[in-house]
Design an enzyme around this catalytic site. Structure first.
Site, mmCIF file in Angstrom:
data_model
loop_
_atom_site.group_PDB
_atom_site.id
_atom_site.type_symbol
_atom_site.label_atom_id
_atom_site.label_comp_id
_atom_site.label_asym_id
_atom_site.label_seq_id
_atom_site.Cartn_x
_atom_site.Cartn_y
_atom_site.Cartn_z
ATOM 1 N N SER A 103 -17.521 18.672 2.542
ATOM 2 C CA SER A 103 -18.695 17.820 2.451
ATOM 3 C C SER A 103 -19.256 17.586 3.856
ATOM 4 C CB SER A 103 -18.340 16.512 1.741
ATOM 5 O OG SER A 103 -19.505 15.810 1.345
ATOM 6 N N LYS A 155 -35.664 -4.151 -6.426
ATOM 7 C CA LYS A 155 -34.854 -4.612 -5.297
ATOM 8 C C LYS A 155 -33.366 -4.671 -5.644
ATOM 9 C CE LYS A 155 -34.627 -5.919 -1.051
ATOM 10 N NZ LYS A 155 -34.938 -4.945 -0.003
#
Length: 290
Positions: A103, A155
């Site tokens: 990764s 949000k």
């Protein structure tokens, strides 16, 4: 007489000895870094990288990587700093994979002009993952009501204390795809025609170093000392670049700052964050059986 005086010189000053600076990048990759567990970020590695490339007579810089990944942003920033200095100083970069370069760890590895891996190491995992927990049922059982007030309807996206919404997951997926594309483009740009035509190459799968050689993810199998001796001769000298030490011998840089002068609450908060970081780090290593 001249040969006698030459032998008295430090090995780094002898014309027949090649000195290769060595950087060890080990750990998960994340911004900041904890007080209790070291991690890799541009802030924690920039000094080591710049010090290694400052060796004027060194034809190359060797980088040992042992990382299961982490932050894609910090991974790319470290990668870019290595490449920028390699071009500026006109030095070759040789990357050596220890247990794992997966990764984000592999993203850093492709900064190398050559990648050398142990046959049993793990490489690849070219993908993006995001993991979390959900606790809405737990709150109901213990009689706790979650109250969230926002300005902006998105949000509180993916709030772990409420039911998961399909539109939130879709947004996360779109973000992951963009980051994944950036990762793929970087690998293709660096590895080019070396890469095998394999449909699984960019799916997030990982392989042994031996298989990685067949897939074009690495260039050779071996260890640092053996490879460098073969490349630069038996007299090659490996110079490990260590983190700078503070006034009382405490290492700074890779291990972060000091705990001195901090209040009990700050230390407790750091400890709590350290536990959370340790759990995240453990999960990253565990993915590869380490």
């Amino acid at each position: 007489m001249f040969s006698f005086l030459k032998r008295l010189l430090p090995s780094s000053m002898r014309s027949d000895v090649v000195t290769i600076p060595v950087i060890r990048l080990q750990g998960t990759i994340m911004a900041g870094g904890g007080q209790f567990r070291p991690s890799l970020s541009l802030a924690s590695t920039a000094g080591l990288i710049e010090k290694a490339f400052a060796y004027k007579n060194a034809p190359a810089v060797a980088i040992s990587i042992n990382s299961p990944g982490g932050s894609p942003v910090q991974s790319r920033l470290i990668y870019k700093r290595i490449r920028d200095l390699a071009e500026e100083k006109n030095k070759r970069v040789l990357v050596f994979v220890e247990d794992v370069a997966a990764s984000g760890g592999y993203m850093i590895a492709v900064a190398g002009d050559e990648i050398i891996a142990d046959p049993s190491s793990i490489v690849g995992s070219i993908g993006v993952v995001s993991a979390s927990f959900g606790f809405p049922e737990l709150l109901k059982k213990i009689g706790v009501e979650r109250r969230v007030h926002t300005a902006g309807r998105n949000k509180a996206v993916l709030d772990p204390f409420r039911e998961e919404r399909p539109e939130d997951v879709q947004k996360l997926k779109e973000l992951q795809l963009e980051v994944h594309e950036t990762f793929i483009d970087l690998v293709k740009d660096r590895r080019g025609v070396k890469l095998a035509d394999d449909p699984d190459l960019f799916t997030g799968l990982f392989w042994s170093g031996k298989r990685g050689l067949v897939l074009g993810l690495v260039d050779a199998l071996g260890d640092m000392r053996g490879f460098l001796r073969e490349r630069y001769g038996a007299k090659v000298r490996l110079k490990l670049i260590s983190p700078q030490r503070g006034l009382f011998g405490r290492r700074i840089g890779l291990l972060g700052g000091s705990l001195s002068g901090r209040g009990t609450q700050d230390i407790a908060a750091s400890a709590a964050h350290g536990i959370a970081d340790a759990a995240s780090e453990r999960a990253l290593w565990a993915r590869f059986g380490l």
